[in-house]
Write an enzyme that holds these catalytic residues in place. Structure first.
Site, PDB file in Angstrom:
ATOM      1  N   ASP A 196       9.643  30.311  -4.463  1.00  0.00           N
ATOM      2  CA  ASP A 196       9.504  30.091  -3.169  1.00  0.00           C
ATOM      3  C   ASP A 196      10.110  28.971  -2.561  1.00  0.00           C
ATOM      4  O   ASP A 196      10.676  28.179  -3.326  1.00  0.00           O
ATOM      5  CB  ASP A 196       7.952  29.648  -2.899  1.00  0.00           C
ATOM      6  CG  ASP A 196       6.921  30.882  -3.357  1.00  0.00           C
ATOM      7  OD1 ASP A 196       7.430  32.061  -3.323  1.00  0.00           O
ATOM      8  OD2 ASP A 196       5.784  30.358  -3.885  1.00  0.00           O
ATOM      9  N   ALA A 239       7.303  32.403 -53.387  1.00  0.00           N
ATOM     10  CA  ALA A 239       8.236  31.538 -52.922  1.00  0.00           C
ATOM     11  C   ALA A 239       9.136  32.337 -51.726  1.00  0.00           C
ATOM     12  O   ALA A 239       9.356  31.937 -50.637  1.00  0.00           O
ATOM     13  CB  ALA A 239       9.295  31.363 -53.864  1.00  0.00           C
ATOM     14  N   ASP A 260       9.699  21.686 -49.108  1.00  0.00           N
ATOM     15  CA  ASP A 260      10.251  22.269 -48.036  1.00  0.00           C
ATOM     16  C   ASP A 260       9.520  22.412 -47.025  1.00  0.00           C
ATOM     17  O   ASP A 260       9.948  22.182 -45.709  1.00  0.00           O
ATOM     18  CB  ASP A 260      10.477  23.591 -48.500  1.00  0.00           C
ATOM     19  CG  ASP A 260      11.619  24.041 -49.435  1.00  0.00           C
ATOM     20  OD1 ASP A 260      12.078  22.981 -49.681  1.00  0.00           O
ATOM     21  OD2 ASP A 260      11.860  24.905 -50.014  1.00  0.00           O
ATOM     22  N   GLU A 302      16.756  29.581 -54.752  1.00  0.00           N
ATOM     23  CA  GLU A 302      15.731  29.578 -55.730  1.00  0.00           C
ATOM     24  C   GLU A 302      15.790  30.917 -56.339  1.00  0.00           C
ATOM     25  O   GLU A 302      15.758  31.193 -57.796  1.00  0.00           O
ATOM     26  CB  GLU A 302      14.306  29.401 -55.589  1.00  0.00           C
ATOM     27  CG  GLU A 302      14.058  27.914 -55.070  1.00  0.00           C
ATOM     28  CD  GLU A 302      12.791  27.647 -54.067  1.00  0.00           C
ATOM     29  OE1 GLU A 302      11.794  28.626 -54.264  1.00  0.00           O
ATOM     30  OE2 GLU A 302      12.767  26.760 -53.427  1.00  0.00           O
ATOM     31  N   GLU A 353       4.751  33.470 -45.531  1.00  0.00           N
ATOM     32  CA  GLU A 353       3.344  33.765 -45.206  1.00  0.00           C
ATOM     33  C   GLU A 353       2.853  32.796 -43.926  1.00  0.00           C
ATOM     34  O   GLU A 353       2.460  33.098 -43.031  1.00  0.00           O
ATOM     35  CB  GLU A 353       2.279  33.760 -46.094  1.00  0.00           C
ATOM     36  CG  GLU A 353       1.314  34.526 -45.813  1.00  0.00           C
ATOM     37  CD  GLU A 353      -0.089  33.912 -46.578  1.00  0.00           C
ATOM     38  OE1 GLU A 353       0.010  32.788 -47.243  1.00  0.00           O
ATOM     39  OE2 GLU A 353      -1.156  34.879 -46.802  1.00  0.00           O
TER      40      GLU A 353
HETATM   41  P1  ATP Z   1       7.220  30.345   0.988  1.00  0.00           P
HETATM   42  O1  ATP Z   1       7.083  31.543   0.915  1.00  0.00           O
HETATM   43  O2  ATP Z   1       8.662  29.643   0.686  1.00  0.00           O
HETATM   44  O3  ATP Z   1       6.138  29.467   0.495  1.00  0.00           O
HETATM   45  P2  ATP Z   1       6.072  30.273   3.737  1.00  0.00           P
HETATM   46  O4  ATP Z   1       5.066  29.086   3.657  1.00  0.00           O
HETATM   47  O5  ATP Z   1       6.968  30.140   5.032  1.00  0.00           O
HETATM   48  O6  ATP Z   1       7.287  30.134   2.642  1.00  0.00           O
HETATM   49  P3  ATP Z   1       4.075  32.193   4.017  1.00  0.00           P
HETATM   50  O7  ATP Z   1       3.092  31.351   3.576  1.00  0.00           O
HETATM   51  O8  ATP Z   1       4.086  33.617   3.843  1.00  0.00           O
HETATM   52  O9  ATP Z   1       5.338  31.606   3.516  1.00  0.00           O
HETATM   53  O10 ATP Z   1       4.260  32.012   5.837  1.00  0.00           O
HETATM   54  C1  ATP Z   1       5.236  32.986   6.402  1.00  0.00           C
HETATM   55  C2  ATP Z   1       5.159  32.340   7.888  1.00  0.00           C
HETATM   56  O11 ATP Z   1       3.935  32.210   8.546  1.00  0.00           O
HETATM   57  C3  ATP Z   1       5.591  30.898   7.783  1.00  0.00           C
HETATM   58  O12 ATP Z   1       7.087  30.734   7.770  1.00  0.00           O
HETATM   59  C4  ATP Z   1       5.093  30.314   9.107  1.00  0.00           C
HETATM   60  O13 ATP Z   1       6.002  30.680  10.468  1.00  0.00           O
HETATM   61  C5  ATP Z   1       3.900  31.216   9.454  1.00  0.00           C
HETATM   62  N1  ATP Z   1       2.815  30.341   8.823  1.00  0.00           N
HETATM   63  C6  ATP Z   1       2.720  29.641   7.690  1.00  0.00           C
HETATM   64  N2  ATP Z   1       1.333  29.218   7.588  1.00  0.00           N
HETATM   65  C7  ATP Z   1       0.675  29.316   8.937  1.00  0.00           C
HETATM   66  C8  ATP Z   1      -0.736  29.200   9.426  1.00  0.00           C
HETATM   67  N3  ATP Z   1      -1.468  28.498   8.602  1.00  0.00           N
HETATM   68  N4  ATP Z   1      -0.962  29.516  10.551  1.00  0.00           N
HETATM   69  C9  ATP Z   1      -0.123  30.189  11.184  1.00  0.00           C
HETATM   70  N5  ATP Z   1       1.149  30.611  10.713  1.00  0.00           N
HETATM   71  C10 ATP Z   1       1.592  30.077   9.451  1.00  0.00           C
END
Ligand code: ATP
Length: 859
Positions: A300, A254, A695, A666, A258
């Site tokens: 993010d 009781a 229970d 109990e 376990e």
């Molecule tokens: P979070 O961190 O909120 O996801 P984010 O997407 O802006 O935001 P990163 O992916 O680190 O973060 O991108 C940083 C920056 O790089 C972006 O703000 C953008 O200016 C640039 N960026 C994002 N994707 C590309 C890409 N495919 N090619 C070139 N530059 C890019």
């Protein structure tokens, strides 16, 4: 080598090969059979002791006792089996949802398919963060680095370049891009031959189960000591040896909870499957538990707070020409609005170069599917591709690309060298700061001009204006270069494109819910400080400062702590900053949930108390490192699962407290009675019946309580908060003392009318008391009329069923025989009913007064 066309396999051919080679999956990792689960129910130490006791009783000719124990063990085992089977099937379903996807080219265009559907000959495209889905021979490897530690144990990533490099299933791409043809799938891969993938959902040890394991062990020792003491005391007052042995044993059974760790695992597993309904997948059960204690959510921006459905809305060219762009999504039927109508490629040399750059320095692709435009690739790139389509830029020949410097969140730009427009040209795009760093000239109608002060100032102003409106700003640049592999330097700045990425509509309410629940939300984004600030405002995050990644680098630990004490937003960060922020927050005693999607986010996700990976956007590596995967990438989902986590913890707390209070009643009755020297108040079989059947069922139903309305109005519980807690202990003792004393009173009142009657009444009284006290344990501060009387119908059903079972125990001859009961009269039921009333009324009255006074009671 399996043959394939450059357009990839056709769907029909892929289906044929799938039938021939079978799915690309390793042999299923140990499926637990129902029989094993059933057998496991009878393998616990105490159950084994009970089975031994049953055998002894049978050998001594106590057939009825033996039968009763057998029945109780069987029913208890079945109850455990049903629960555990539900939990196992829920976990199996979760594991299935973790099945990864891969990008292949089929029927001429890229598509995401289940990794299990990959066949030899498939053309697979991989980039940083992807898990390699099969054994693949590469024909393209751009700055490819692969983590092969699963296969080789080598922890440093390996460079893979050159023709005919091969990558293997189970390894993951750490950087760069690659394309190749699948050579082997499933168990024919190298990985399939040497290892088995382990599904991590199976990890069942959580903080809570460990804590409960300790509690159960401590109580086990207490039980053995107490059981032994009862046997000795009983013998001293002249009780029968066998009776006392059975009583001591039943009492021990009781007391020992376990089954608690198992019940917690089951609750958490069912909680994890409830979370799937909220679009979140718990990869470890620990996550369900820890989530309820989260005190900071680091999130993010892009895609989590915002929709990640990007549309180019503005284009700005040097010379201060700004254009708006019409249309939404990836449907390229909008226009770039010029002063006298839509602008097209060829109308303006700088715009044409910008559109070429947007299209060439890009991996996204658009195609039509059933009349709808679909985009495969990153939304930022998809938006730029759509913009190029809107401006009628010519499609480049993919063979023109000579080399590529891949994008990374650290560099924040990418570039390709292409010969599409004649001689080799380097096209770059990225965050404006990262592009301006490598530009020496500005484009203009008369050709590139050196980037001098005032012109640069115009760029900065245009950038701040776009970002201030919450737009995500991408800069583009180009320059003729000698050939492949040219450095990103002395480029000509072509212009800016502002992308709309609206906040998700549900986010402001979710942010507000976090604030009322005492959970801080900290945005950590790679985007620009101005855009980050604008979006934070839109979703209702308070901001006293926007801190950039550079500043985090420069800050000492104590500076960082001072910064974190304010309402900060972090912008232009790289993944490594997340790690520092998690550590700084944890040093302050915070329980941190951290989101991430990229391969470099993995360490921070592992380090956080709850690593949260994005299900859609996230890379396989990030998902592997995370505790929780958001199936919809949505911030609001995190808040919903925090709520669910809090509910799960409270439910565990409810049934632990409830079970312990029942046991306490109990123990009080039996011990006090021993001191009073009366005949046995409860028989061994009766104790087992109460604990393992009536229970158990009620406690499980109590574990299914819905979230209370005020669940998100309290601050997060401290992680070290015990399950029972001082207030809980007081409640357990109060209920135990009352139930024990009232049970004794019934026993001694009826004892003159016969021992069997008195014992049956006391036994029934304690069962009824335990059932009635369940209402008090539903909430520690809300009376039932506030929670809703029928809001947990299963609890009411369990109560009715268990009361009916007790009626059967008293009136149904077979159970009468097993439990040695005799029929009770109406007056006995009345007496029991009256004594049970205070167990319902007093707690309800106390809680009502507290609620009406607006005060919170103990948690
Ligand atoms: P979070 O961190 O909120 O996801 P984010 O997407 O802006 O935001 P990163 O992916 O680190 O973060 O991108 C940083 C920056 O790089 C972006 O703000 C953008 O200016 C640039 N960026 C994002 N994707 C590309 C890409 N495919 N090619 C070139 N530059 C890019």
């Amino acid at each position: 080598m399996p043959d394939t066309a450059p357009a990839g396999l056709s769907s029909a051919e892929a289906a044929r090969r799938l039938a021939e080679h079978g799915p690309n999956r390793l042999a299923e990792t140990q499926v637990i059979s129902p029989l094993r689960i059933l057998l496991r129910q009878f393998a616990g130490f105490l159950v084994l002791v009970l089975i031994a006791a049953m055998t002894i009783a049978a050998a001594l000719g106590e057939v009825i006792d033996a039968l009763a124990i057998g029945l109780v063990v069987l029913l208890n085992g079945l109850l455990g089996f049903v629960q555990e089977w539900r939990a196992e099937t829920a976990l199996a379903a979760l594991r299935k949802m973790l099945d990864p996807k891969a990008r292949v080219v089929r029927d001429g265009h890229q598509q995401m398919i289940e990794t299990s559907a990959i066949v030899p000959g498939d053309l697979v495209v991989m980039e940083a963060g992807d898990r390699v889905p099969a054994d693949i021979t590469l024909h393209l490897a751009l700055q490819l680095r692969v983590d092969e530690s699963v296969l080789t144990g080598e922890s440093l990533p390996v460079d893979k370049s050159g023709n005919d490099a091969a990558v293997h299933m189970g390894t993951s791409v750490v950087a760069g891009r690659a394309e190749g043809i699948v050579q082997a799938t499933g168990s024919r891969t190298q990985f399939g031959q040497i290892a088995e993938l382990t599904g991590s959902v199976g990890e069942k040890q959580t903080h809570l189960t460990r804590q409960l394991g300790v509690l159960a062990r401590q109580m086990g020792f207490a039980a053995i000591a107490l059981g032994g003491a009862v046997v000795v005391a009983g013998l001293a007052v002249g009780q029968d040896l066998l009776d006392m042995f059975m009583t001591g044993l039943s009492l021990a059974v009781a007391i020992v909870p376990e089954g608690l760790p198992a019940v917690v695992t089951i609750t958490l597993a069912l909680g994890a499957s409830a979370m799937v309904r909220h679009h979140a997948l718990a990869r470890r059960l620990q996550a369900v538990e820890t989530l309820g204690a989260a005190s900071v959510i680091c999130t993010d921006k892009t895609g989590t707070l915002t929709e990640n459905k990007m549309t180019a809305a503005r284009v700005w060219l040097p010379g201060d020409c700004a254009f708006t762009v019409t249309g939404t999504g990836y449907d390229p039927s909008g226009h770039i609005e010029g002063p006298s109508g839509p602008l097209r490629h060829g109308d303006d040399p700088v715009l044409s170069e910008l559109l070429d750059c947007a299209m060439i320095c890009n991996h996204a692709s658009l195609h039509q599917d059933a009349g709808q435009w679909q985009m495969v690739g990153e939304p930022t790139e998809g938006a730029l591709m759509t913009l190029a389509y809107k401006g009628w830029a010519p499609l480049p020949d993919p063979a023109c690309v000579l080399s590529e410097e891949a994008f990374s969140s650290e560099r924040k730009r990418m570039s390709v060298v292409s010969t599409c427009n004649g001689g080799p040209v380097l096209y770059a795009k990225g965050a404006p700061e990262a592009i301006l760093d490598v530009c020496s000239h500005l484009a203009g109608p008369e050709g590139p001009a050196p980037m001098i002060g005032p012109a640069r100032h115009l760029v900065d102003t245009a950038y701040s204006e776009m970002a201030g409106g919450g737009l995500r700003v991408i800069a583009l640049a180009s320059a003729p270069v000698p050939g492949e592999g040219a450095a990103e330097e002395n480029l000509t700045f072509l212009g800016l494109v502002g992308l709309i990425d609206p906040p998700r509509p549900e986010v402001p309410a979710a942010v507000a819910a976090c604030r009322s629940a005492g959970i801080r939300v900290i945005m950590i984004t790679g985007d620009s400080p101005v855009t980050a600030h604008a979006i934070a405002r839109e979703v209702g995050l308070p901001v006293t400062q926007v801190v950039t990644g550079d500043r985090v680098d420069a800050a000492s630990d104590s500076d960082l702590r001072a910064l974190l004490a304010q309402d900060v937003v972090f912008a232009r960060t790289a993944p490594a900053h997340k790690m520092r922020l998690v550590e700084a927050l944890q040093a302050e005693g915070q329980i941190v949930a951290m989101t991430g999607d990229g391969v470099n986010d993995a360490p921070a996700l592992k380090r956080a108390d709850i690593g949260v990976a994005m299900g859609i956007r996230g890379t396989d590596v990030a998902k592997d490192a995370a505790d929780l995967v958001l199936l919809d990438d949505n911030f609001a989902t995190i808040v919903r699962v925090v709520r669910e986590g809090r509910r799960q913890f409270e439910n565990v707390q409810r049934f632990v407290r409830y079970l312990l209070s029942s046991n306490a009643g109990e123990v009080v009755a039996i011990l006090a009675n021993l001191f009073l020297g009366g005949p046995l108040i409860l028989l061994a079989t009766q104790i087992l019946w109460m604990n393992l059947i009536t229970d158990g069922v009620t406690a499980v139903a109590l574990g299914l309580e819905k979230a209370t309305k005020d669940q998100m109005e309290d601050p997060p519980r401290p992680m070290e908060a015990g399950i029972v807690g001082p207030a809980g202990l007081a409640m357990i003792l109060a209920f135990g003392a009352y139930a024990g004393a009232a049970g004794l009173w019934v026993f001694y009142m009826l004892l003159p009318q016969g021992e069997d009657l008195a014992r049956t009444a006391a036994f029934t009284a304690i069962v009824v008391f335990e059932k009635m006290s369940v209402f008090a344990f539903r909430s520690f501060r809300q009376p039932c009329w506030k929670i809703g009387l029928a809001s947990n119908p299963l609890l009411l059903l369990a109560l009715l069923l268990m009361l009916a079972a007790q009626v059967a125990a008293v009136y149904w001859p077979p159970l009468q025989l097993l439990l040695r009961t005799v029929p009770l009269g109406v007056e006995h039921w009345q007496m029991i009913g009256l004594l049970a009333l205070p167990l319902v009324l007093v707690p309800e009255a106390v809680k009502s007064v507290m609620v009406l006074r607006g005060r919170h009671g103990p948690a």
